[in-house]
Enzyme design. Sequence first.
Site, short mmCIF file in Angstrom:
data_model
loop_
_atom_site.label_atom_id
_atom_site.label_comp_id
_atom_site.label_asym_id
_atom_site.label_seq_id
_atom_site.Cartn_x
_atom_site.Cartn_y
_atom_site.Cartn_z
N TYR A 14 47.29 12.03 43.21
CA TYR A 14 47.98 12.96 44.10
C TYR A 14 48.82 14.00 43.35
O TYR A 14 49.43 14.86 43.99
CB TYR A 14 48.87 12.19 45.09
CG TYR A 14 48.07 11.31 46.00
CD1 TYR A 14 47.26 11.85 46.99
CD2 TYR A 14 48.10 9.93 45.86
CE1 TYR A 14 46.51 11.04 47.83
CE2 TYR A 14 47.35 9.11 46.70
CZ TYR A 14 46.56 9.67 47.67
OH TYR A 14 45.83 8.87 48.50
N HIS A 19 50.49 18.28 49.30
CA HIS A 19 51.42 17.37 49.97
C HIS A 19 52.55 16.93 49.04
O HIS A 19 53.54 16.39 49.50
CB HIS A 19 50.65 16.15 50.48
CG HIS A 19 50.88 15.81 51.93
ND1 HIS A 19 51.60 16.59 52.81
CD2 HIS A 19 50.46 14.75 52.64
CE1 HIS A 19 51.61 16.01 54.00
NE2 HIS A 19 50.93 14.90 53.92
N TYR A 61 54.08 6.20 50.29
CA TYR A 61 53.09 7.15 50.80
C TYR A 61 53.75 7.94 51.93
O TYR A 61 54.68 7.49 52.59
CB TYR A 61 51.77 6.51 51.22
CG TYR A 61 51.01 5.99 50.03
CD1 TYR A 61 50.17 6.83 49.29
CD2 TYR A 61 51.16 4.69 49.60
CE1 TYR A 61 49.50 6.38 48.16
CE2 TYR A 61 50.51 4.22 48.48
CZ TYR A 61 49.68 5.07 47.76
OH TYR A 61 49.03 4.61 46.65
N ASN A 63 53.25 8.93 54.99
CA ASN A 63 53.40 8.54 56.39
C ASN A 63 54.49 7.52 56.64
O ASN A 63 54.86 7.28 57.78
CB ASN A 63 52.07 8.03 56.94
CG ASN A 63 51.02 9.12 56.99
OD1 ASN A 63 51.29 10.28 56.69
ND2 ASN A 63 49.82 8.75 57.38
N ASP A 88 56.36 19.94 52.14
CA ASP A 88 55.36 21.00 52.34
C ASP A 88 55.33 21.44 53.80
O ASP A 88 55.68 20.67 54.69
CB ASP A 88 53.98 20.49 51.91
CG ASP A 88 53.52 19.28 52.71
OD1 ASP A 88 52.62 19.43 53.53
OD2 ASP A 88 54.09 18.18 52.52
N ASN A 109 53.62 14.12 59.08
CA ASN A 109 53.82 12.68 59.28
C ASN A 109 54.97 12.11 58.47
O ASN A 109 55.61 11.14 58.89
CB ASN A 109 52.52 11.92 58.98
CG ASN A 109 51.48 12.15 60.05
OD1 ASN A 109 51.81 12.38 61.21
ND2 ASN A 109 50.22 12.13 59.67
#
Length: 184
Positions: A14, A19, A61, A63, A88, A109
Amino acid sequence: MKLIVGLGNPGKEYQNTRHNIGFMTLDHFANTDNWKSKFSSLYTETIVNGEKILLIKPQTYMNLSGNALIEFVNFYKINLEDILVIHDDLDLPVGTYRLKINSSAGGHNGIKSIIERLGNNNFARLKIGISNNKDIDTKDYVLGKFTKEELEIFEKLYPTFDDIIVSFITKGLDATMNKYNRKN
């Protein structure tokens, strides 16, 4: 004490994804490799104008970002007005940013998780534009890597983001919004 939160997803896969601009911004501000682990987050501490500042990157993560943030809030008894979340924003073009408070999650989220866990949306946010590409599934887009040109834009913006963070810490949200929420 202030809590500055950069949102993103953990793991090498990532790195440099859209994100993760919250992580990237916080990494630039912290300018350290001395991140420790606590409450499902990487964190480091600094002092600005004699005030202790916690910088955190939730490792839950995106969410579930609220799960990590609420642990710090509860443990350190941090007031909502002392929290700045950096994340973001698909609705802002790359190269733009906006400071906000009391706004909805807008489909993000990570922010939705934070609002749910805090039971409130009354915290400051630095929303960093990542643009949007309607031809690509949103999930694939936000998890996609920045282009070289986009990364160059952010390299030029990081000093401004650093200034925004320091202004939030030393002058508060209203003064910071007045100074930085101009057309950028």
